[in-house]
Design a protein around this motif. Structure first.
Motif, PDB file in Angstrom:
ATOM      1  N   THR A   1      -6.417  -1.431  12.058  1.00 41.51           N
ATOM      2  CA  THR A   1      -5.503  -2.466  11.580  1.00 41.51           C
ATOM      3  C   THR A   1      -6.327  -3.444  10.754  1.00 41.51           C
ATOM      4  OG1 THR A   1      -4.150  -2.173  13.551  1.00 41.51           O
ATOM      5  CG2 THR A   1      -3.783  -4.179  12.266  1.00 41.51           C
TER       6      THR A   1
ATOM      7  N   ARG B   1      -2.564  -0.986   6.712  1.00 44.08           N
ATOM      8  CA  ARG B   1      -1.871  -1.847   5.749  1.00 44.08           C
ATOM      9  C   ARG B   1      -2.776  -2.998   5.369  1.00 44.08           C
ATOM     10  NH1 ARG B   1       4.392  -1.842   7.118  1.00 44.08           N
ATOM     11  NH2 ARG B   1       4.517   0.261   7.949  1.00 44.08           N
TER      12      ARG B   1
ATOM     13  N   ASN C   1       2.319 -11.911  11.177  1.00 45.12           N
ATOM     14  CA  ASN C   1       1.045 -12.438  10.697  1.00 45.12           C
ATOM     15  C   ASN C   1       0.460 -13.437  11.695  1.00 45.12           C
ATOM     16  OD1 ASN C   1       0.387 -11.378   7.949  1.00 45.12           O
ATOM     17  ND2 ASN C   1       2.477 -12.075   7.571  1.00 45.12           N
TER      18      ASN C   1
ATOM     19  N   LEU D   1      -3.085 -10.323  13.392  1.00 44.53           N
ATOM     20  CA  LEU D   1      -1.690 -10.348  13.832  1.00 44.53           C
ATOM     21  C   LEU D   1      -1.488 -11.198  15.070  1.00 44.53           C
ATOM     22  CD1 LEU D   1      -1.001  -6.499  13.586  1.00 44.53           C
ATOM     23  CD2 LEU D   1      -0.175  -8.257  12.001  1.00 44.53           C
TER      24      LEU D   1
ATOM     25  N   LEU E   1       1.063  -0.902  12.393  1.00 39.79           N
ATOM     26  CA  LEU E   1       0.703  -1.511  11.111  1.00 39.79           C
ATOM     27  C   LEU E   1      -0.704  -1.102  10.649  1.00 39.79           C
ATOM     28  CD1 LEU E   1       2.242  -5.064  11.641  1.00 39.79           C
ATOM     29  CD2 LEU E   1       3.044  -3.292  10.073  1.00 39.79           C
TER      30      LEU E   1
ATOM     31  N   SER F   1      -1.673  -5.791   3.762  1.00 41.37           N
ATOM     32  CA  SER F   1      -0.980  -7.081   3.792  1.00 41.37           C
ATOM     33  C   SER F   1       0.357  -6.924   4.502  1.00 41.37           C
ATOM     34  CB  SER F   1      -0.764  -7.609   2.372  1.00 41.37           C
ATOM     35  OG  SER F   1       0.116  -6.761   1.667  1.00 41.37           O
ATOM     36  N   LEU F   2       0.925  -8.062   4.857  1.00 36.33           N
ATOM     37  CA  LEU F   2       2.235  -8.126   5.487  1.00 36.33           C
ATOM     38  C   LEU F   2       2.904  -9.389   4.967  1.00 36.33           C
ATOM     39  CD1 LEU F   2       4.122  -6.919   7.733  1.00 36.33           C
ATOM     40  CD2 LEU F   2       2.996  -8.493   9.321  1.00 36.33           C
TER      41      LEU F   2
ATOM     42  N   GLY G   1       7.616  -8.297   9.762  1.00 34.31           N
ATOM     43  CA  GLY G   1       6.917  -7.883  10.964  1.00 34.31           C
ATOM     44  C   GLY G   1       7.290  -6.473  11.344  1.00 34.31           C
TER      45      GLY G   1
END
Length: 153
Positions: free
Chosen positions: A81, A55, A124, A85, A52, A57-58, A63
């Motif tokens: 990252t 990035r 998250n 997370l 991830l 946002s998630l 996931g």
């Protein structure tokens, strides 16, 4: 009474769809209840290496599922990252063996998943704690079908 019967028929009809395992979805269950996440698979060395990173946002119900060819020692870090997370480590059966909550963006400190890790779900930060996901929780996904799955498809 008819409305209740119609609702019951609708729910029974939906059950096979809810029980279906899909490559883009992970389901978890434990004493706390059940949850599901839409996932991207990281099942090659290149995809696992990128994860991830970069990035911004998630989505809350999304996931990434990291899958190894065989159970092994796994360690993660948060280099490049940008979002905090939770990491949920599982064995070959899909049983959660370890949860790391709140991994800090950019931190280079290794996050040790231990031995025998077959898959890792990143979601998250703080969701695992809020939902109650802990060691002993079981995960369902088609990647666990090749062995003795704790929660088979």
């Amino acid at each position: 009474m008819r409305a209740l019967a119609a609702l019951l028929i609708l729910l029974i009809g939906a059950m096979p769809a809810l029980a279906e395992c899909r490559a883009d979805r992970v389901e978890l269950r434990g004493d706390w209840g059940q949850a599901q996440f839409t996932v991207e698979l990281a099942d090659t060395p290149q995809a696992r290496g990128l994860g991830l990173m970069f990035r911004e946002s998630l989505p809350r119900t999304a996931g990434m599922l990291f899958v190894y060819e065989r159970p092994q020692h796994a360690s993660f870090w948060m280099k490049n990252t940008l979002i905090p997370l939770d990491m949920i480590f599982t064995d070959r059966t899909g049983r959660v063996t370890r949860v790391h909550s709140g991994a800090i963006p950019g931190d280079l400190t290794p996050i040790d998943g231990g031995e025998g890790v077959f898959a890792v779900l990143e979601i998250n930060a703080e969701l695992a704690k809020r939902l109650g996901i802990a060691p002993g929780t079981v995960m369902r996904h088609p990647v666990f079908a090749g062995g003795p799955a704790a929660w088979p498809c």
